[in-house]
Design a protein around this motif. Structure first.
Motif, PDB file in Angstrom:
ATOM      1  N   LYS A   1       0.937  -1.362   0.055  1.00 34.19           N
ATOM      2  CA  LYS A   1       0.114   0.022  -0.270  1.00 34.19           C
ATOM      3  C   LYS A   1       0.836   1.012  -0.665  1.00 34.19           C
ATOM      4  N   ILE A   2       2.169   1.338   0.822  1.00 42.63           N
ATOM      5  CA  ILE A   2       2.687   2.425   1.471  1.00 42.63           C
ATOM      6  C   ILE A   2       4.032   2.053   0.189  1.00 42.63           C
TER       7      ILE A   2
ATOM      8  N   THR B   1       5.019   7.116   0.194  1.00 44.54           N
ATOM      9  CA  THR B   1       4.405   7.436  -0.137  1.00 44.54           C
ATOM     10  C   THR B   1       3.261   6.335  -0.618  1.00 44.54           C
ATOM     11  N   ASP B   2       1.891   6.963  -1.241  1.00 49.53           N
ATOM     12  CA  ASP B   2       1.456   6.218  -1.835  1.00 49.53           C
ATOM     13  C   ASP B   2       1.510   5.383  -2.828  1.00 49.53           C
TER      14      ASP B   2
ATOM     15  N   PHE C   1      -0.428  -0.139  -6.039  1.00 56.14           N
ATOM     16  CA  PHE C   1      -2.306  -0.754  -5.020  1.00 56.14           C
ATOM     17  C   PHE C   1      -2.809   0.187  -5.852  1.00 56.14           C
ATOM     18  N   THR C   2      -3.241   1.750  -5.286  1.00 63.31           N
ATOM     19  CA  THR C   2      -4.230   2.174  -5.543  1.00 63.31           C
ATOM     20  C   THR C   2      -5.305   2.439  -7.230  1.00 63.31           C
TER      21      THR C   2
END
Length: 215
Positions: free
Chosen positions: A58-59, A64-65, A69-70
């Protein structure tokens, strides 16, 4: 002495050329053999019972993102919302207490409105091969929509085709080339390893486990 160095350089050149050809061949084989099984538009993909979301952190290490994943979560939600999949099988790894890919994916999907009853977790998706084979052998599903970025879907579906799994892929949004340069370079070598795992090493998932019915 000079002749020995000359022979060494020549042999090294042959080895490097052979490696390059192997990489290109594996890449070409995986891309061309799966091209008709991959979709970019929700409206055009056939409905399936199971959407298999391949795990990612996720990170990032810099805090940072992770866009991989996003964008996979966005793609999974789009398929579920459009009733193109009924259940989402989230496959990833959780090697330490504070790192849990399936749980992170579940939390992100629940936040978007996917009910927990339609989410199934696979904590032993250590590799793409593990995720694909376990989908069939542990969860009893041999017809599945794989959800990841295009380059990842190609390799996953290649594995599925060789393991008797009826798979199609839905491409999550791609990450820009500058952001994903290392991942894309690594993917070329992962495809060689994929072919070797299937045809030479006959690699099995790290863990099997009791059957789990998705209903």
């Amino acid at each position: 002495m000079f002749l020995n160095y000359k022979r060494l350089f020549k042999r090294t050149g042959f080895v490097l050329a052979g490696c390059a050809l192997l990489i290109l061949f594996c890449n070409y084989w995986i891309v061309t053999s799966t091209s008709l099984q991959i979709f970019n538009e929700v409206e055009k993909i056939p409905p399936r019972k199971i959407g298999l979301v391949l795990g990612s952190s996720k990170i990032l290490v810099n805090g940072t993102d992770n866009l991989y994943f996003t964008y996979r979560i966005q793609a999974a939600y789009a398929l579920y919302k459009s009733q193109k999949v009924r259940y989402l099988l989230l496959s990833g790894e959780n090697p330490i207490k504070d790192y849990n890919e399936p749980e992170d994916m579940r939390a992100a999907l629940i936040t978007r409105g996917v009910p927990d009853s339609c989410i199934v977790l696979d904590y032993a998706g250590f590799r793409t091969l593990d995720s694909m084979v376990r989908c069939k052998e542990v969860f009893g599903e041999d017809s599945v929509t794989v959800i990841s970025q295009e380059f990842h879907n190609q390799r996953a579906i290649f594995i599925a085709n060789k393991k008797g799994i009826n798979a199609i892929g839905f491409n999550a949004r791609n990450v820009n080339k500058r952001y994903s340069f290392k991942t894309r370079v690594r993917e070329y070598f992962a495809r060689v390893k994929c072919v070797l795992d299937i045809y030479v090493l006959h690699t099995s998932p790290k863990f099997s486990g009791p059957m789990v019915s998705i209903e």
